[in-house]
Design a protein around this motif. Structure first.
Motif, short mmCIF file in Angstrom:
data_model
loop_
_atom_site.label_atom_id
_atom_site.label_comp_id
_atom_site.label_asym_id
_atom_site.label_seq_id
_atom_site.Cartn_x
_atom_site.Cartn_y
_atom_site.Cartn_z
N ARG A 163 0.82 -1.21 0.00
CA ARG A 163 0.00 0.00 0.00
C ARG A 163 0.86 1.27 0.00
N THR A 164 2.14 1.12 -0.16
CA THR A 164 3.05 2.26 -0.12
C THR A 164 3.40 2.71 -1.54
N LEU A 165 3.24 4.01 -1.80
CA LEU A 165 3.59 4.61 -3.08
C LEU A 165 5.03 5.09 -3.01
N ILE A 166 5.86 4.68 -3.95
CA ILE A 166 7.28 5.03 -3.96
C ILE A 166 7.48 6.31 -4.78
N GLU A 167 8.07 7.32 -4.13
CA GLU A 167 8.38 8.61 -4.76
C GLU A 167 7.19 9.16 -5.57
N PRO A 168 6.08 9.41 -4.87
CA PRO A 168 4.90 9.95 -5.58
C PRO A 168 5.05 11.44 -5.89
N THR A 169 4.43 11.86 -6.96
CA THR A 169 4.36 13.28 -7.33
C THR A 169 2.91 13.63 -7.60
N LEU A 170 2.40 14.65 -6.90
CA LEU A 170 1.02 15.10 -7.05
C LEU A 170 0.99 16.37 -7.90
N VAL A 171 0.04 16.41 -8.81
CA VAL A 171 -0.24 17.64 -9.57
C VAL A 171 -1.68 18.03 -9.25
N ILE A 172 -1.85 19.17 -8.57
CA ILE A 172 -3.17 19.63 -8.14
C ILE A 172 -3.51 20.88 -8.94
N ARG A 173 -4.53 20.77 -9.79
CA ARG A 173 -4.92 21.89 -10.64
C ARG A 173 -6.08 22.65 -10.00
N GLU A 174 -5.95 23.96 -9.93
CA GLU A 174 -7.03 24.81 -9.42
C GLU A 174 -7.79 25.42 -10.59
N LYS A 175 -9.11 25.38 -10.53
CA LYS A 175 -9.93 25.90 -11.60
C LYS A 175 -9.72 27.40 -11.77
N GLY A 176 -9.48 27.84 -13.01
CA GLY A 176 -9.31 29.25 -13.30
C GLY A 176 -7.90 29.77 -13.08
N LYS A 177 -6.97 28.88 -12.66
CA LYS A 177 -5.60 29.30 -12.42
C LYS A 177 -4.68 28.64 -13.45
N GLU A 178 -3.69 29.42 -13.88
CA GLU A 178 -2.82 28.96 -14.96
C GLU A 178 -1.85 27.88 -14.51
N PHE A 179 -1.31 28.02 -13.29
CA PHE A 179 -0.29 27.09 -12.81
C PHE A 179 -0.87 26.13 -11.78
N ALA A 180 -0.33 24.92 -11.78
CA ALA A 180 -0.77 23.89 -10.83
C ALA A 180 0.23 23.77 -9.69
N ASN A 181 -0.26 23.24 -8.57
CA ASN A 181 0.63 22.93 -7.45
C ASN A 181 1.21 21.54 -7.64
N ILE A 182 2.50 21.41 -7.44
CA ILE A 182 3.18 20.13 -7.60
C ILE A 182 3.80 19.74 -6.26
N VAL A 183 3.46 18.56 -5.78
CA VAL A 183 3.94 18.07 -4.49
C VAL A 183 4.61 16.72 -4.71
N SER A 184 5.84 16.58 -4.24
CA SER A 184 6.55 15.30 -4.33
C SER A 184 6.92 14.85 -2.92
N ALA A 185 7.16 13.55 -2.78
CA ALA A 185 7.49 12.99 -1.47
C ALA A 185 8.31 11.72 -1.65
N ARG A 186 8.86 11.26 -0.54
CA ARG A 186 9.64 10.02 -0.58
C ARG A 186 8.73 8.80 -0.64
N ALA A 187 7.60 8.86 0.07
CA ALA A 187 6.63 7.76 0.07
C ALA A 187 5.27 8.30 0.49
N ALA A 188 4.22 7.55 0.20
CA ALA A 188 2.87 8.00 0.55
C ALA A 188 1.93 6.81 0.59
N GLN A 189 0.75 7.04 1.18
CA GLN A 189 -0.31 6.02 1.24
C GLN A 189 -1.67 6.70 1.08
N PHE A 190 -2.58 6.05 0.33
CA PHE A 190 -3.95 6.50 0.22
C PHE A 190 -4.78 5.88 1.34
N ALA A 191 -5.77 6.65 1.83
CA ALA A 191 -6.72 6.13 2.81
C ALA A 191 -8.05 6.83 2.61
N ALA A 192 -9.12 6.08 2.53
CA ALA A 192 -10.46 6.66 2.35
C ALA A 192 -11.12 6.85 3.70
#
Length: 393
Positions: A163-192
């Motif tokens: 369940r561990t994501l290795i070196e994940p990179t997130l791209v979060i786009r905001e509506k109406g904005k030109e640039f996205a937020n980019i988040v990287s990490a060493r490891a991550a896990q999803f949980a609902a």
């Protein structure tokens, strides 16, 4: 008389249950198929959605199934001269009509209940299943493709171990904005988080660019509400998603909000006059409070109109039957579909435009919510007039 009643009810119930089953199955498959395409749900998720989608399918199919049944049964009776035979015996044809109208009342109450169940329990259950499935879908796509994209979120990984994501990179786009937020990490896990309706991503040793622009050793949590993942930015629950039992407290809450904001505005105005700060009395200074009041009044209008919408929508079954019976007798067609479409076409052109026009006016507060019964009343009056005309002749 009882023989006629049993005969009509027997014919109605057999055809109605069969018609309802077929129409509901078709609508049910269509709704599930749409969700499978839109959300990418697998077989397991679709099976879990089944009980929550069923009330939604029934609220659409009940009026149509009843109308198809009524027009088919009475069209066949008229075509085979059964009603003429009853008249020749000195018996009013209404003995063949009352059982159908009584059944229509019971079906109408059922339609109201299914409508209420679909928008409250059904929608909440669907959101819970979608959220739980979203976690499984995310892990599945990340293992196979190395990326997961949904709504405004995109995740790329170097690999997945358990369940561990290795070196994940997130791209979060905001509506109406030109640039996205980019988040990287060493490891991550999803949980609902089913209770809050959120998909949580726990990231270790994050490095963010864009508006976030942070470097955070340790564990950071990024929360994505289900509305954002599905592309909707609505932060408040829609009045149409409340059950009838919840609408009363919700109206009281909106009224309380309006009262408190107006009270605060009065206090601020009095203080500004005492201190001589007349700039605080300008229209611009009250804009935010007025917007809060406007939003609360808009939701309040929708809460007032929602019970009338559901009850009138449910009792469209009775209105459809009241019109369908005399129209089918007048047409004297033995084919179900011929009588159905001959009756449904005027309903489509008259009833629904009238109903939705009244609904828009009621939601805006331009008309009393009771106006949502107008379309039903018009159909009932037309049905009564046509029935009396047929009985006399």
């Amino acid at each position: 008389m009882r023989i006629f009643t049993k005969y009509v009810l027997s014919e109605l119930l057999k055809v109605f249950l069969l018609t309802l089953g077929v129409m509901t199955l078709m609508m049910f498959v269509g709704l599930l198929g749409k969700k499978a395409v839109d959300l990418g749900l697998g077989l397991g998720g679709l099976l879990q959605l089944t009980p929550y989608v069923l009330p939604e399918a029934l609220q659409f199919t009940l009026p149509g199934a009843l109308l198809l049944t009524v027009t088919g049964i009475y069209g066949r009776m008229a075509a085979s001269n059964e009603l003429v035979a009853i008249k020749s015996m000195g018996i009013s044809p209404m003995v063949m009509v009352w059982p159908t109208l009584i059944l229509s009342v019971f079906v109408s109450f059922s339609a109201v209940w299914f409508n209420d169940l679909a928008v409250s329990w059904g929608r909440q259950g669907q959101e819970r299943v979608i959220l739980e499935s979203m976690e499984a879908i995310a892990y599945g796509q990340l293992r196979v493709k190395g990326s997961f994209e949904h709504g405004n979120l995109t995740v790329h990984v170097q690999g997945v171990e358990g369940r561990t994501l290795i070196e994940p990179t997130l791209v979060i786009r905001e509506k109406g904005k030109e640039f996205a937020n980019i988040v990287s990490a060493r490891a991550a896990q999803f949980a609902a988080n089913v209770e809050t309706g959120q998909l949580v991503l726990r990231m270790q040793d994050t490095d963010a660019t864009g508006q976030l622009d942070i470097v955070a050793p340790g564990v950071e949590e990024y929360v994505f509400p289900l509305e954002e993942l599905l592309g909707s930015r609505n932060k408040s629950r829609s009045p149409s998603d409340y059950s009838l039992g919840e609408i009363g407290p919700a109206k009281a809450k909106e009224l309380d909000t309006i009262h408190k904001v107006r009270q605060d505005m009065s206090t601020e105005a009095a203080f500004a006059m005492l201190t001589g700060d007349f700039d605080e009395l300008s229209d611009g200074a009250w804009r935010s409070q007025e917007k809060v009041i406007q939003n609360a009044e808009g939701r309040l209008n929708r809460f007032y109109s929602e019970p009338y919408r559901r009850w009138s929508n449910g009792f469209s079954c009775l209105a459809f039957a009241a019109v369908g019976i005399p129209v089918a007798v007048m047409l004297r067609k033995g084919e179900m579909l011929a009588s159905f479409f001959a009756c449904f076409a005027p309903i489509l052109l008259i009833y629904y435009p009238m109903f939705y026009s009244c609904m828009v006016l009621a939601k805006k507060g331009s008309a009393a919510p009771q106006c949502l019964w107008i379309a039903n009343a018009v159909l009932l009056l037309i049905g009564i007039y046509l029935m009396r005309k047929e009985v006399k002749h």
